[in-house]
Design a protein around this motif. Structure first.
Motif, PDB file in Angstrom:
ATOM      1  N   UNK A  47       0.839  -1.199   0.000  1.00  0.00           N
ATOM      2  CA  UNK A  47       0.000   0.000   0.000  1.00  0.00           C
ATOM      3  C   UNK A  47       0.875   1.251   0.000  1.00  0.00           C
ATOM      4  N   UNK A  48       1.887   1.266   0.863  1.00  0.00           N
ATOM      5  CA  UNK A  48       2.797   2.408   0.973  1.00  0.00           C
ATOM      6  C   UNK A  48       3.510   2.667  -0.358  1.00  0.00           C
ATOM      7  N   UNK A  49       3.950   1.610  -1.028  1.00  0.00           N
ATOM      8  CA  UNK A  49       4.630   1.762  -2.313  1.00  0.00           C
ATOM      9  C   UNK A  49       3.702   2.378  -3.369  1.00  0.00           C
ATOM     10  N   UNK A  50       2.429   1.963  -3.356  1.00  0.00           N
ATOM     11  CA  UNK A  50       1.470   2.526  -4.315  1.00  0.00           C
ATOM     12  C   UNK A  50       1.223   4.008  -4.028  1.00  0.00           C
ATOM     13  N   UNK A  51       1.110   4.358  -2.746  1.00  0.00           N
ATOM     14  CA  UNK A  51       0.909   5.757  -2.357  1.00  0.00           C
ATOM     15  C   UNK A  51       2.123   6.590  -2.761  1.00  0.00           C
ATOM     16  N   UNK A  52       3.313   6.059  -2.504  1.00  0.00           N
ATOM     17  CA  UNK A  52       4.535   6.782  -2.866  1.00  0.00           C
ATOM     18  C   UNK A  52       4.649   6.983  -4.378  1.00  0.00           C
ATOM     19  N   UNK A  53       4.192   6.022  -5.144  1.00  0.00           N
ATOM     20  CA  UNK A  53       4.220   6.153  -6.596  1.00  0.00           C
ATOM     21  C   UNK A  53       3.274   7.268  -7.045  1.00  0.00           C
ATOM     22  N   UNK A  54       2.141   7.397  -6.365  1.00  0.00           N
ATOM     23  CA  UNK A  54       1.215   8.497  -6.677  1.00  0.00           C
ATOM     24  C   UNK A  54       1.894   9.835  -6.391  1.00  0.00           C
ATOM     25  N   UNK A  55       2.665   9.909  -5.312  1.00  0.00           N
ATOM     26  CA  UNK A  55       3.413  11.135  -5.015  1.00  0.00           C
ATOM     27  C   UNK A  55       4.402  11.468  -6.130  1.00  0.00           C
ATOM     28  N   UNK A  56       5.019  10.444  -6.706  1.00  0.00           N
ATOM     29  CA  UNK A  56       5.932  10.676  -7.835  1.00  0.00           C
ATOM     30  C   UNK A  56       5.182  11.199  -9.057  1.00  0.00           C
ATOM     31  N   UNK A  57       3.987  10.666  -9.298  1.00  0.00           N
ATOM     32  CA  UNK A  57       3.161  11.132 -10.414  1.00  0.00           C
ATOM     33  C   UNK A  57       2.757  12.591 -10.174  1.00  0.00           C
ATOM     34  N   UNK A  58       2.407  12.907  -8.924  1.00  0.00           N
ATOM     35  CA  UNK A  58       2.038  14.287  -8.580  1.00  0.00           C
ATOM     36  C   UNK A  58       3.210  15.231  -8.836  1.00  0.00           C
ATOM     37  N   UNK A  59       4.401  14.830  -8.424  1.00  0.00           N
ATOM     38  CA  UNK A  59       5.582  15.656  -8.648  1.00  0.00           C
ATOM     39  C   UNK A  59       5.831  15.846 -10.140  1.00  0.00           C
ATOM     40  N   UNK A  60       5.671  14.783 -10.918  1.00  0.00           N
ATOM     41  CA  UNK A  60       5.819  14.900 -12.373  1.00  0.00           C
ATOM     42  C   UNK A  60       4.819  15.906 -12.945  1.00  0.00           C
ATOM     43  N   UNK A  61       3.583  15.845 -12.462  1.00  0.00           N
ATOM     44  CA  UNK A  61       2.545  16.768 -12.939  1.00  0.00           C
ATOM     45  C   UNK A  61       2.918  18.215 -12.613  1.00  0.00           C
ATOM     46  N   UNK A  62       3.338  18.451 -11.375  1.00  0.00           N
ATOM     47  CA  UNK A  62       3.687  19.812 -10.959  1.00  0.00           C
ATOM     48  C   UNK A  62       4.886  20.318 -11.762  1.00  0.00           C
ATOM     49  N   UNK A  63       5.869  19.466 -11.979  1.00  0.00           N
ATOM     50  CA  UNK A  63       7.014  19.866 -12.792  1.00  0.00           C
ATOM     51  C   UNK A  63       6.580  20.205 -14.215  1.00  0.00           C
ATOM     52  N   UNK A  64       5.643  19.452 -14.760  1.00  0.00           N
ATOM     53  CA  UNK A  64       5.164  19.747 -16.117  1.00  0.00           C
ATOM     54  C   UNK A  64       4.481  21.110 -16.157  1.00  0.00           C
ATOM     55  N   UNK A  65       3.763  21.464 -15.087  1.00  0.00           N
ATOM     56  CA  UNK A  65       3.122  22.780 -15.026  1.00  0.00           C
ATOM     57  C   UNK A  65       4.170  23.887 -14.933  1.00  0.00           C
ATOM     58  N   UNK A  66       5.229  23.629 -14.183  1.00  0.00           N
ATOM     59  CA  UNK A  66       6.320  24.594 -14.091  1.00  0.00           C
ATOM     60  C   UNK A  66       6.918  24.849 -15.476  1.00  0.00           C
ATOM     61  N   UNK A  67       7.160  23.782 -16.234  1.00  0.00           N
ATOM     62  CA  UNK A  67       7.737  23.941 -17.567  1.00  0.00           C
ATOM     63  C   UNK A  67       6.774  24.628 -18.530  1.00  0.00           C
ATOM     64  N   UNK A  68       5.475  24.411 -18.362  1.00  0.00           N
ATOM     65  CA  UNK A  68       4.502  25.156 -19.174  1.00  0.00           C
ATOM     66  C   UNK A  68       4.607  26.649 -18.874  1.00  0.00           C
ATOM     67  N   UNK A  69       4.726  26.986 -17.594  1.00  0.00           N
ATOM     68  CA  UNK A  69       4.881  28.392 -17.219  1.00  0.00           C
ATOM     69  C   UNK A  69       6.158  28.974 -17.805  1.00  0.00           C
ATOM     70  N   UNK A  70       7.233  28.197 -17.774  1.00  0.00           N
ATOM     71  CA  UNK A  70       8.505  28.671 -18.340  1.00  0.00           C
ATOM     72  C   UNK A  70       8.346  28.900 -19.847  1.00  0.00           C
ATOM     73  N   UNK A  71       7.686  27.968 -20.534  1.00  0.00           N
ATOM     74  CA  UNK A  71       7.456  28.135 -21.971  1.00  0.00           C
ATOM     75  C   UNK A  71       6.596  29.362 -22.263  1.00  0.00           C
ATOM     76  N   UNK A  72       5.708  29.698 -21.339  1.00  0.00           N
ATOM     77  CA  UNK A  72       4.849  30.876 -21.496  1.00  0.00           C
ATOM     78  C   UNK A  72       5.497  32.136 -20.926  1.00  0.00           C
ATOM     79  N   UNK A  73       6.798  32.048 -20.677  1.00  0.00           N
ATOM     80  CA  UNK A  73       7.626  33.167 -20.224  1.00  0.00           C
ATOM     81  C   UNK A  73       7.140  33.787 -18.923  1.00  0.00           C
ATOM     82  N   UNK A  74       6.686  32.953 -17.998  1.00  0.00           N
ATOM     83  CA  UNK A  74       6.299  33.424 -16.661  1.00  0.00           C
ATOM     84  C   UNK A  74       7.580  33.634 -15.868  1.00  0.00           C
ATOM     85  N   UNK A  75       7.891  34.895 -15.602  1.00  0.00           N
ATOM     86  CA  UNK A  75       9.175  35.257 -15.007  1.00  0.00           C
ATOM     87  C   UNK A  75       9.431  34.572 -13.666  1.00  0.00           C
TER      88      UNK A  75
END
Length: 126
Positions: A47-75
């Motif tokens: 169970x813990x491993x599955x939860x931790x994997x979801x945290x990794x997916x969440x981090x990937x999602x947030x990083x993708x949003x950061x890169x979208x902001x960078x591409x949109x020149x958000x200072x």
């Protein structure tokens, strides 16, 4: 583990995936107490491993949003990224300065503060 508990854990994992790992939201949707979540997380490695994997997916999602902001020149996103990933190129949030004199580290600095009115001055050590 009972079949009923297995089903509840599976429901909770699905709810966690849908809420990007937000425990309160997932527990409410799955109708499972937060205390059960934390008990299972502590005691059940699978169970813990599955939860931790979801945290990794969440981090990937947030990083993708950061890169979208960078591409949109958000200072702010650009600055954030450079401060955290651009250290080797000199982008740092703070800078440490080592003072030396004749190759010896300076451990004591005297600062003279001159008051703007009159000619009196004081010396402070730091």
């Amino acid at each position: 583990m009972s079949k009923k508990e297995h089903i509840k854990k599976k429901m909770l994992i699905e709810s966690l995936e849908n809420s990007l790992g937000i425990v309160s939201t997932a527990c409410n949707k799955a109708n499972i107490s937060r205390s059960s979540f934390y008990k299972w997380y502590k005691e059940d490695e699978e169970f813990r491993n599955k939860v931790d994997e979801i945290d990794n997916v969440k981090l990937d999602f947030v990083e993708s949003q950061l890169f979208k902001n960078i591409q949109n020149q958000k200072e702010r996103s650009i600055i954030f990224y450079l401060q955290h990933k651009g250290h080797k190129r000199g982008y740092i949030h703070r800078q440490d300065i080592n003072l030396t004199s004749n190759d010896e580290e300076i451990k004591k600095i005297e600062i003279e503060i001159v008051k703007s009115k009159g000619n009196s001055s004081t010396t402070e050590e730091s």
